[in-house]
Scaffold this motif. Structure first.
Motif, short mmCIF file in Angstrom:
data_model
loop_
_atom_site.label_atom_id
_atom_site.label_comp_id
_atom_site.label_asym_id
_atom_site.label_seq_id
_atom_site.Cartn_x
_atom_site.Cartn_y
_atom_site.Cartn_z
N GLU A 61 0.20 -1.05 0.06
CA GLU A 61 -0.11 -0.11 0.63
C GLU A 61 1.20 1.17 -0.05
N VAL A 64 1.84 2.08 -3.90
CA VAL A 64 0.86 2.39 -4.27
C VAL A 64 0.79 4.32 -3.84
N GLN A 65 0.37 4.07 -2.81
CA GLN A 65 0.85 5.87 -2.36
C GLN A 65 1.63 6.49 -3.15
N ARG A 67 3.35 6.02 -5.42
CA ARG A 67 3.18 5.88 -7.20
C ARG A 67 1.58 7.70 -7.38
N GLU A 68 0.90 7.45 -6.55
CA GLU A 68 -0.01 8.19 -6.55
C GLU A 68 0.50 9.63 -6.47
N HIS A 69 1.45 9.26 -5.32
CA HIS A 69 2.36 11.44 -5.24
C HIS A 69 3.26 11.50 -6.60
N PRO A 71 3.01 10.40 -9.91
CA PRO A 71 3.33 9.74 -11.48
C PRO A 71 4.58 9.56 -12.35
N MET A 93 -2.33 0.02 -9.89
CA MET A 93 -2.28 1.63 -9.80
C MET A 93 -1.42 1.78 -10.77
N GLY A 94 -0.62 1.61 -11.45
CA GLY A 94 0.31 2.34 -12.29
C GLY A 94 1.65 2.05 -11.78
#
Length: 210
Positions: A61, A64-65, A67-69, A71, A93-94
């Motif tokens: 997780e 994933v965080q 990755r989101e912050h 990109p 999730m990228g």
């Protein structure tokens, strides 16, 4: 090529130094906050993340965080445990790739080449699972396929594309269409060339979007 290496233990980090391209510069971090700080204040092409079996799900997780912050940073996960659900979670999730922490030099070069071209690396099983998950979240397909470039394909190629988008393997498609697997592979090669895409995941997403 500048690579941020998070959570790598000594032996993993030493291995990475041996197998990355010769021009690569590696920077090691240990904690999550330290990793975020380096990404915030420095520029990196890649972030390599080693996921050991200690609090494995929590680390997934955190990946994933990140990755989101961030990109724009290409992320490659190197899990100690083989977990299809974790792999699907990260790739969906990228996260750009997942592979073994002790990957060989030639194989890592291939992974980085695929990621640099904009594709995902995760192994056939994970990619197939991603397609199936995406198919389940998409409205049912109509009998007449209509998507960007569909007019370029023959009737049989459209049938193959439809089956790929529904998450079927080459063997399953061959059985449905009563042909050999080799024939399906030939159709896919022709489809990829006509639509100017590189893999079945790209094809599946294209068809599913309509």
């Amino acid at each position: 090529m500048k690579v941020l290496c998070w959570n790598a233990n000594g032996s993993v980090f030493e291995h990475w130094k041996k197998v990355v391209p010769s021009e690569a510069s590696l920077v090691q971090t240990q904690g999550y906050e330290e990793t975020l700080n380096r990404l915030e204040h420095d520029s990196f092409d890649y972030c390599f993340v080693y996921l050991d079996n200690d609090a494995f799900s929590e680390k997934v997780e955190l990946v994933v965080q990140i990755r989101e912050h961030y990109p724009n940073v290409k992320m490659v996960a190197f899990p100690y445990l083989r977990s299809q659900s974790a792999g699907v979670r990260m790739l969906s999730m990228g996260v750009n790739a997942q592979c073994s922490p002790y990957i060989a030099k030639e194989q890592l070069g291939l992974v980085l080449s695929v990621v640099d071209s904009g594709e995902i690396w995760g192994g056939k099983e994970l990619i197939q699972q991603l397609i199936q998950n995406s198919s389940q979240n998409t409205a049912a397909h109509s009998d007449v396929l209509s998507f960007e470039g569909s007019e370029l394909l023959s009737e049989r190629e459209l049938a193959v594309a439809d089956k790929v988008a529904k998450g079927l393997s080459n063997k399953e498609i061959a059985r449905h269409l009563d042909v050999t697997e080799r024939t399906i592979k030939a159709h896919l090669t022709a489809i990829f060339k006509k639509l100017q895409i590189k893999d079945r995941l790209s094809l599946a997403l294209l068809v599913q979007r309509g």
